[in-house]
Design an enzyme around this catalytic site. Structure first.
Site, PDB file in Angstrom:
ATOM      1  N   LYS A  71       0.731  -1.224  -0.061  1.00  0.00           N
ATOM      2  CA  LYS A  71      -0.189   0.059  -0.021  1.00  0.00           C
ATOM      3  C   LYS A  71       0.856   1.252  -0.184  1.00  0.00           C
ATOM      4  CE  LYS A  71      -4.298  -1.853   1.874  1.00  0.00           C
ATOM      5  NZ  LYS A  71      -5.327  -1.887   3.153  1.00  0.00           N
ATOM      6  N   GLY A 134      -0.078   1.262  11.208  1.00  0.00           N
ATOM      7  CA  GLY A 134      -0.681   1.913   9.813  1.00  0.00           C
ATOM      8  C   GLY A 134      -2.011   2.156   9.837  1.00  0.00           C
ATOM      9  N   ALA A 135      -2.857   1.293  10.327  1.00  0.00           N
ATOM     10  CA  ALA A 135      -4.525   1.421  10.192  1.00  0.00           C
ATOM     11  C   ALA A 135      -4.843   2.601  11.031  1.00  0.00           C
ATOM     12  CB  ALA A 135      -5.146   0.139  10.744  1.00  0.00           C
ATOM     13  N   LEU A 227     -12.108  -2.411  13.644  1.00  0.00           N
ATOM     14  CA  LEU A 227     -11.638  -2.651  12.059  1.00  0.00           C
ATOM     15  C   LEU A 227     -11.767  -4.073  11.890  1.00  0.00           C
ATOM     16  CD1 LEU A 227      -9.153   0.561  11.603  1.00  0.00           C
ATOM     17  CD2 LEU A 227     -11.494   0.428  11.576  1.00  0.00           C
TER      18      LEU A 227
HETATM   19  P1  ATR Z   1      -1.315  -2.295  11.312  1.00  0.00           P
HETATM   20  O1  ATR Z   1      -0.336  -1.552  10.177  1.00  0.00           O
HETATM   21  O2  ATR Z   1      -1.915  -3.305  10.868  1.00  0.00           O
HETATM   22  O3  ATR Z   1      -1.880  -1.156  12.091  1.00  0.00           O
HETATM   23  P2  ATR Z   1       1.120  -2.369  13.201  1.00  0.00           P
HETATM   24  O4  ATR Z   1       1.774  -1.131  12.453  1.00  0.00           O
HETATM   25  O5  ATR Z   1       2.063  -3.284  13.355  1.00  0.00           O
HETATM   26  O6  ATR Z   1      -0.263  -2.843  12.328  1.00  0.00           O
HETATM   27  O7  ATR Z   1       0.575  -1.726  14.415  1.00  0.00           O
HETATM   28  C1  ATR Z   1      -0.041  -2.433  15.485  1.00  0.00           C
HETATM   29  C2  ATR Z   1      -0.563  -1.664  16.465  1.00  0.00           C
HETATM   30  O8  ATR Z   1      -1.356  -2.603  17.506  1.00  0.00           O
HETATM   31  C3  ATR Z   1       0.290  -0.698  17.337  1.00  0.00           C
HETATM   32  O9  ATR Z   1      -0.591   0.430  17.821  1.00  0.00           O
HETATM   33  C4  ATR Z   1       0.712  -1.688  18.404  1.00  0.00           C
HETATM   34  O10 ATR Z   1       1.140  -0.869  19.711  1.00  0.00           O
HETATM   35  P3  ATR Z   1       2.621  -0.500  19.853  1.00  0.00           P
HETATM   36  O11 ATR Z   1       2.809   1.031  18.905  1.00  0.00           O
HETATM   37  O12 ATR Z   1       2.743  -0.036  21.193  1.00  0.00           O
HETATM   38  O13 ATR Z   1       3.307  -1.478  19.323  1.00  0.00           O
HETATM   39  C5  ATR Z   1      -0.538  -2.524  18.761  1.00  0.00           C
HETATM   40  N1  ATR Z   1      -0.434  -3.549  19.514  1.00  0.00           N
HETATM   41  C6  ATR Z   1      -0.129  -4.796  19.042  1.00  0.00           C
HETATM   42  N2  ATR Z   1      -0.007  -5.751  19.968  1.00  0.00           N
HETATM   43  C7  ATR Z   1      -0.593  -5.215  20.960  1.00  0.00           C
HETATM   44  C8  ATR Z   1      -0.587  -5.317  22.468  1.00  0.00           C
HETATM   45  N3  ATR Z   1      -0.383  -6.868  22.794  1.00  0.00           N
HETATM   46  N4  ATR Z   1      -1.390  -4.904  23.401  1.00  0.00           N
HETATM   47  C9  ATR Z   1      -1.397  -3.474  22.876  1.00  0.00           C
HETATM   48  N5  ATR Z   1      -1.390  -2.866  21.599  1.00  0.00           N
HETATM   49  C10 ATR Z   1      -0.662  -3.680  20.821  1.00  0.00           C
END
Ligand code: ATR
Length: 287
Positions: A71, A134-135, A227
């Site tokens: 993307k 990203g989302a 989402l």
């Molecule tokens: P995407 O592009 O699908 O949004 P990503 O960029 O990997 O995925 O982002 C994942 C999001 O989920 C982030 O906000 C992450 O929090 P951090 O910035 O602290 O890493 C959040 N996330 C993932 N696992 C988590 C967990 N176990 N508890 C809380 N937040 C989580």
């Protein structure tokens, strides 16, 4: 539909593409409109996105959706990029223009249209947004562009929430996004909010996971929008409902991102009745 010498092609580029539901959306719409069009998945290997876009243009493919992991990477391969997509830095739909494609982000317009059909307002609202990946970053842009009064951006890593807030606030030219650490949700103003769940936490097969596992948080939510659409009802949604709120999953966002892409490719407007038919077919994959 009979495939013949005049059949037009649309498709999805990404890696992997095997589990996509987009063919359900577009082939159903083509059938409803009587358009001579087929929609197919095209897996693209790492490092070959530029070739794929140039090849698609040479083959006069009418339009493409773009999914993970391309993307962002697809943007330099385009002739033009729509302004919302450019500020988000993510394109999920390509529309043929002379010499190549113009990129759009119908994910965010799709989320917006899904919310409108459920009577969920963004303009003038105070919103909680969970996540800063990203989302969630794209949702933060959407909220700013659609006139949210304030977005409390809650993330496990405060740093990342601050970065997203700075970026979106600069672009919106107002302090609309307020970054917070997840753990500080207790200091939110004492009122009820629309909450958008924008992390991948709770996605199948990890269906018991949830970003905040404290009932006190859910008592602050009048409407929860996740989402995620697999599982059909996430733990986040269950907690919102258990505390008296309304909860929605992301399947209508998937539906409308596809509908908006179809409208861009074919210059038509998809009716509510046709949207309902496509939604029924998508839903059948889950319940
Ligand atoms: P995407 O592009 O699908 O949004 P990503 O960029 O990997 O995925 O982002 C994942 C999001 O989920 C982030 O906000 C992450 O929090 P951090 O910035 O602290 O890493 C959040 N996330 C993932 N696992 C988590 C967990 N176990 N508890 C809380 N937040 C989580």
């Amino acid at each position: 539909m009979e495939i013949n010498g005049r059949t037009r092609t649309c498709g999805l580029i990404g890696n992997p593409v095997e589990h996509t539901l987009s063919p359900v959306i577009h082939n159903t719409l083509a059938e409803r409109f009587g358009h001579n069009l087929v929609y197919v998945p095209f897996p693209v290997e790492a490092g070959r996105i530029e070739e794929a876009v140039a090849g698609a243009s040479a083959l006069q493919i009418l339009g493409l959706n773009v999914t993970v992991p391309y993307k962002g990477e697809v943007i330099p391969c385009l002739r033009e990029v729509d302004s919302l997509a450019a500020s988000i830095g993510a394109v999920n739909t390509l529309v043929a223009v002379p010499g190549g494609y113009k990129g759009y982000n119908t994910d965010m317009e799709g989320l917006y249209r899904a919310m409108v059909t459920e009577d969920i307002r963004i303009a003038d609202e105070e919103i909680i947004l969970l996540g800063a990946g990203g989302a969630a970053r794209a949702v933060a842009y959407l909220c700013a562009v659609k006139g949210a009064q304030r977005v409390y951006l809650l993330n496990r890593t405060l740093d990342k929430a601050q970065k997203v807030a700075e970026e979106v606030n600069r672009s919106a030219d107002r302090q609309v996004i307020l970054p917070m650490a997840l753990a500080d949700f207790d200091s939110l103003p004492d009122r009820k909010f629309l909450a958008i769940q924008g992390t991948s936490v709770g996605l199948a097969p990890h269906v018991e996971d949830v970003v905040i596992d404290d009932e006190k948080f859910y008592a602050r939510i009048h409407t929860g929008f996740d989402l995620i659409y697999s599982p059909w009802e996430t733990r986040f949604m269950k907690l919102v409902k258990a505390n008296g709120g309304q909860a929605y999953n992301g399947l209508k966002m998937l539906l409308y991102q596809g509908i908006i892409a179809y409208e861009l490719w074919n210059g038509v407007e998809v009716s509510g009745a046709d949207a309902d038919v496509v939604y029924g077919k998508l839903k059948a994959h889950f319940i």
